[in-house]
Design an enzyme around this catalytic site. Structure first.
Site, mmCIF file in Angstrom:
data_model
loop_
_atom_site.group_PDB
_atom_site.id
_atom_site.type_symbol
_atom_site.label_atom_id
_atom_site.label_comp_id
_atom_site.label_asym_id
_atom_site.label_seq_id
_atom_site.Cartn_x
_atom_site.Cartn_y
_atom_site.Cartn_z
ATOM 1 N N CYS A 85 -11.666 8.886 -3.105
ATOM 2 C CA CYS A 85 -12.449 9.234 -1.933
ATOM 3 C C CYS A 85 -14.221 9.231 -2.172
ATOM 4 O O CYS A 85 -14.305 9.552 -3.343
ATOM 5 C CB CYS A 85 -12.035 10.324 -1.088
ATOM 6 S SG CYS A 85 -10.379 10.592 -0.902
ATOM 7 N N ARG A 102 -14.760 2.505 -5.583
ATOM 8 C CA ARG A 102 -13.936 3.738 -5.894
ATOM 9 C C ARG A 102 -12.532 3.463 -5.432
ATOM 10 O O ARG A 102 -11.751 4.024 -6.037
ATOM 11 C CB ARG A 102 -14.455 4.905 -5.620
ATOM 12 C CG ARG A 102 -15.765 5.251 -6.074
ATOM 13 C CD ARG A 102 -16.393 6.648 -5.401
ATOM 14 N NE ARG A 102 -15.574 7.632 -5.792
ATOM 15 C CZ ARG A 102 -15.753 8.523 -6.735
ATOM 16 N NH1 ARG A 102 -16.788 8.227 -7.605
ATOM 17 N NH2 ARG A 102 -15.005 9.596 -7.106
ATOM 18 N N TRP A 157 -9.102 7.822 0.469
ATOM 19 C CA TRP A 157 -7.909 7.314 -0.077
ATOM 20 C C TRP A 157 -6.967 8.166 0.270
ATOM 21 O O TRP A 157 -6.873 9.520 -0.010
ATOM 22 C CB TRP A 157 -8.222 7.458 -1.701
ATOM 23 C CG TRP A 157 -7.073 6.922 -2.536
ATOM 24 C CD1 TRP A 157 -5.951 7.980 -2.816
ATOM 25 C CD2 TRP A 157 -6.826 5.945 -3.104
ATOM 26 N NE1 TRP A 157 -5.025 7.398 -3.740
ATOM 27 C CE2 TRP A 157 -5.388 6.008 -3.834
ATOM 28 C CE3 TRP A 157 -7.300 4.534 -3.272
ATOM 29 C CZ2 TRP A 157 -4.904 5.341 -4.692
ATOM 30 C CZ3 TRP A 157 -6.647 3.587 -4.031
ATOM 31 C CH2 TRP A 157 -5.427 4.014 -4.680
ATOM 32 N N ASN A 164 -13.261 15.500 -0.254
ATOM 33 C CA ASN A 164 -12.541 14.783 -1.569
ATOM 34 C C ASN A 164 -11.828 15.816 -2.030
ATOM 35 O O ASN A 164 -12.402 17.065 -2.303
ATOM 36 C CB ASN A 164 -13.497 14.204 -2.348
ATOM 37 C CG ASN A 164 -14.261 13.013 -2.080
ATOM 38 O OD1 ASN A 164 -14.093 12.502 -0.868
ATOM 39 N ND2 ASN A 164 -15.240 12.528 -2.795
ATOM 40 N N GLY A 165 -10.392 15.547 -2.249
ATOM 41 C CA GLY A 165 -9.780 16.735 -3.107
ATOM 42 C C GLY A 165 -8.718 16.928 -2.158
ATOM 43 O O GLY A 165 -8.192 15.956 -1.345
ATOM 44 N N GLU A 203 -3.619 -2.926 -23.904
ATOM 45 C CA GLU A 203 -4.868 -3.122 -22.663
ATOM 46 C C GLU A 203 -4.587 -4.282 -22.191
ATOM 47 O O GLU A 203 -4.897 -4.455 -20.989
ATOM 48 C CB GLU A 203 -5.897 -2.834 -23.573
ATOM 49 C CG GLU A 203 -7.143 -3.223 -22.940
ATOM 50 C CD GLU A 203 -7.206 -2.444 -21.597
ATOM 51 O OE1 GLU A 203 -6.626 -1.512 -21.264
ATOM 52 O OE2 GLU A 203 -8.238 -2.914 -20.648
ATOM 53 N N LYS A 241 -4.640 -4.896 -18.250
ATOM 54 C CA LYS A 241 -5.468 -5.523 -17.381
ATOM 55 C C LYS A 241 -5.023 -6.472 -16.720
ATOM 56 O O LYS A 241 -5.423 -6.768 -15.536
ATOM 57 C CB LYS A 241 -6.779 -6.087 -18.511
ATOM 58 C CG LYS A 241 -8.179 -6.145 -18.093
ATOM 59 C CD LYS A 241 -8.797 -5.035 -18.353
ATOM 60 C CE LYS A 241 -8.441 -3.657 -17.863
ATOM 61 N NZ LYS A 241 -8.814 -2.413 -18.156
ATOM 62 N N GLU A 244 -3.457 -5.147 -13.539
ATOM 63 C CA GLU A 244 -4.186 -4.467 -12.623
ATOM 64 C C GLU A 244 -4.797 -5.428 -11.608
ATOM 65 O O GLU A 244 -5.045 -5.228 -10.345
ATOM 66 C CB GLU A 244 -5.323 -3.972 -13.363
ATOM 67 C CG GLU A 244 -4.864 -2.326 -13.989
ATOM 68 C CD GLU A 244 -6.355 -1.702 -14.286
ATOM 69 O OE1 GLU A 244 -6.699 -2.148 -15.457
ATOM 70 O OE2 GLU A 244 -6.630 -0.900 -13.753
ATOM 71 N N HIS A 302 14.682 -6.114 -30.772
ATOM 72 C CA HIS A 302 15.476 -5.117 -30.675
ATOM 73 C C HIS A 302 15.831 -4.977 -28.996
ATOM 74 O O HIS A 302 16.280 -3.928 -28.627
ATOM 75 C CB HIS A 302 14.912 -3.809 -30.926
ATOM 76 C CG HIS A 302 14.741 -3.506 -32.316
ATOM 77 N ND1 HIS A 302 15.840 -3.445 -33.231
ATOM 78 C CD2 HIS A 302 13.849 -3.474 -33.248
ATOM 79 C CE1 HIS A 302 15.580 -3.398 -34.684
ATOM 80 N NE2 HIS A 302 14.285 -3.487 -34.552
ATOM 81 N N LYS A 314 -11.177 3.683 -8.563
ATOM 82 C CA LYS A 314 -11.919 3.429 -9.921
ATOM 83 C C LYS A 314 -11.893 4.795 -10.577
ATOM 84 O O LYS A 314 -11.871 4.929 -11.801
ATOM 85 C CB LYS A 314 -13.371 3.083 -9.836
ATOM 86 C CG LYS A 314 -14.377 3.085 -10.820
ATOM 87 C CD LYS A 314 -13.929 2.172 -11.865
ATOM 88 C CE LYS A 314 -14.695 1.948 -13.227
ATOM 89 N NZ LYS A 314 -14.146 1.087 -14.024
#
Ligand code: AGP
Length: 606
Positions: free
Chosen positions: A2, A27, A73, A99-100, A480, A484, A487, A503, A601
């Site tokens: 948010c 964000r 959000w 926010n929160g 990574e 990436k 995402e 394995h 973000k």
């Protein structure tokens, strides 16, 4: 997640609020809205979807000198227009953006319903709007304090009151909130990027702090109503830092910025004469650095994977036991905090709730924690005992790239500093320092091969599932790479140690499942190549991300080479191609690269 904006001054608030919301889009959010103090009272407009849809829905000739805005959000309640912020009191007088999360919202809602209040949303935030409106306090500030006294949870609030249109009252507890100081105008934002172009003077509120913001200035105060007399600080943020500047996507802009940003980050921090690093911000003397017996990295997602790179660097250069742990899990296992362990919190945003909670857990139990953080003045940066600012500049794309490279550089500097007060010889220190000095130029050489890497990416984009493999130094790079890729392409991508393939995962290999293999030129090259043979023998395609000295491998269907660096630093350069692979595969697929679905973000809730 948010985002909050607010404006009060002599200009029309509406375009300024909308500009702020556009800047906060990166964000991640699912709905947006604004509330404006107009000559006809409080006017609210909210929409599900993008900020541009909100903009299209705004009533014509909406003007006012004060207002607040929000990108939401969803946490409490579905993604609906009713649940979007600002939330408004029943009488329409009080508007709140938040926010929160309010932990006791359900209980408070029941009490308020019992008192005859009617709710129009499922949000926890609406409870706060009702509490403020019901307060019998004489001022908006007192009414907000009344409400804060009844709620528990995390928040950054901005509140307007149609009866007091000359002010916005804000409060912070656990979610960032910043005041922007202008010339006879003031701004409110949850993120500095919303203030860019309008002011270079900002006040970071602390947890437990409130502020009254008027066109003429601001007053900060505590929950106990004592003035906290905050002074503005200068913000070094240029519009081009948060604009596309001609690029189509922030992700590519940020990948290509790395040679320059890395060079800037290292400037003044490498001491090549003594083969060490100058890290004054750590607030640790050589004697204190020598006193640590172990190092633990705490971060989330990609920051955790870079933490693994950091742990290896520290084990190799300082010969200290070091490991990385997801910060999101850390405090839930009641960790033993050791006084001779150096804890390192690593975060681009400095606002990741899980990492901030891990920092508090360490501190509560008497441990020492330093931060590797990008955003100056962020929560984690301020709560740590010291740290290394990453100086990557603003990172807007949800998929982190340059900040991760800077985290790895920060760990390399920390490893040098820890190593040189132990057994790392001056010649080895100088060797690694020179290797670091060469890295920005080498990153540039990898980026010069972008077109060839993009061609490989086009091939990968066609697969619905991929493996990324590596061993030891190559494994965090593989993790990574997979992160990436998933995402931004929404393809299934999974990382394995190359040694683990046989394995189990080898069962999945066929011509439809390509593998990106990270194969540095090191003591494990032959073993890595043997794993690739096994994949090729089963019809699997392999993309090698490797060094020039590694022999050509018959089974490798494509080969991307990066310059050889000092072996300890190999993961840093090997990561650059996997960033480009993900970007160009997503571009081939025509996806919303900078704002991938379901992701934010900065993850400011648990
Ligand atoms: C990286 O591409 C991701 N978006 C994500 O894993 C990120 O690294 C993680 O959420 C941690 O964020 P931070 O660095 O801001 O703490």
């Amino acid at each position: 997640m948010c985002g909050i904006v607010g404006y009060i001054g002599s200009q029309n608030a509406v375009p300024l609020l909308m500009e702020g919301l556009f800047r906060l889009e990166y964000r991640g959010y699912d709905s947006a809205g604004i509330a404006v103090m107009t000559s006809r009272g409080n006017q609210v407009c909210r929409r599900v979807g993008r900020v541009r849809e909100l903009e299209a829905a705004l009533p014509r000739r909406l003007t006012g000198r004060a207002g607040i805005g929000h990108t939401r959000w969803a946490t409490h309640g579905a993604v609906t227009q009713e649940n979007a912020h600002p939330q408004v009191s029943e009488d329409g007088r009080i508007s709140v953006v938040h926010n929160g999360i309010i932990d006791n919202a359900t209980d408070l809602r029941e009490v308020l319903i019992g008192k005859g209040e009617t709710f129009s949303s499922e949000t926890d935030t609406e409870v706060v709007a009702h509490l403020i409106a019901r307060s019998s306090a004489g001022s908006l500030e007192d009414a907000v304090l009344d409400a804060l006294g009844q709620i528990t949870g995390t928040y950054a609030f901005a509140v307007t009151d149609a009866d007091h249109p000359d002010r916005i009252v804000v409060a912070r507890n656990g979610s960032p909130l910043i005041l922007g100081v202008g010339d006879r105008e003031m701004f409110v934002a949850s993120d500095l990027s919303a203030l860019v172009r309008h002011t270079t003077s900002a006040v970071h509120l602390d947890d437990g702090e409130l502020a009254t913001v008027t066109a003429g200035g601001f007053r900060t105060f505590s929950r106990e109503q004592e003035n906290t007399a905050k002074k503005p600080v200068r913000i070094d943020l240029e519009a081009q830092d948060v604009d596309l500047s001609g690029y189509r996507h922030f992700m590519r802009k940020e990948i290509l910025e790395q040679p320059a940003s890395a060079e800037r980050m290292l400037r003044g921090r490498l001491d090549e004469r003594f083969g060490t690093a100058r890290l004054d911000g750590l607030n640790l003397s050589p004697r204190e650095l020598r006193g640590f017996r172990r190092v633990k990295m705490l971060g989330c997602g990609s920051a955790y994977y870079v933490g693994q790179v950091g742990a290896q660097l520290i084990e190799e250069l300082a010969r200290m036991p070091a490991d990385a742990e997801p910060a999101s899990e850390f405090r839930y296992r009641n960790p033993v905090i050791e006084p001779d362990t150096l804890y390192v919190a690593v975060s681009q945003s400095g606002e990741t709730a899980d990492t901030a909670f891990a920092v508090r857990e360490v501190k509560r139990k008497g441990g020492q924690v330093v931060g590797l953080v990008n955003v100056v003045g962020s929560t984690i940066a301020r709560e740590c005992d010291g740290g290394i600012y990453l100086h990557a500049g603003p990172e807007i794309a949800v998929a982190s790239t340059k900040a991760l490279t800077h985290m790895a550089l920060g760990f390399a500097l920390l490893a040098l500093a820890l190593g040189r007060v132990r057994d790392l010889s001056i010649t080895d220190g100088q060797r690694v320092a020179a290797g670091l000095r060469a890295l920005p130029g080498q990153i540039g050489r990898v980026l010069a091969d972008e077109a060839a890497i993009a061609e490989v990416a086009v091939g990968l984009a066609a697969a619905s599932s991929l493996f990324f493999i590596g061993r030891v130094r190559g494994f965090p790079v593989a993790r990574e790479g997979a992160q990436k890729f998933k995402e931004v392409t929404y393809r299934h991508a999974e990382a394995y140690q190359a040694s683990e393939l046989k394995h189990g995962p080898l069962a999945l290999i066929d011509e439809n499942l390509p593998t990106v293999a990270i194969v540095p030129d090191d003591e494990l090259t032959d073993r890595n190549l043997a794993a690739i043979e096994q994949i090729g023998a089963r019809g699997g395609r392999v993309v090698l991300v490797t060094h020039p000295g590694v022999p050509h491998c018959a089974r490798g269907s494509a080969r991307i080479t990066v310059p050889k660096s000092e072996r300890e630093l190999d993961p840093i350069l090997l990561t650059i191609p996997v960033q480009l692979l993900a970007y160009h595969a997503a571009r081939t697929l025509g996806l919303d690269i900078d704002k991938p679905r379901n992701l934010a973000k900065s993850v400011t809730v648990e």
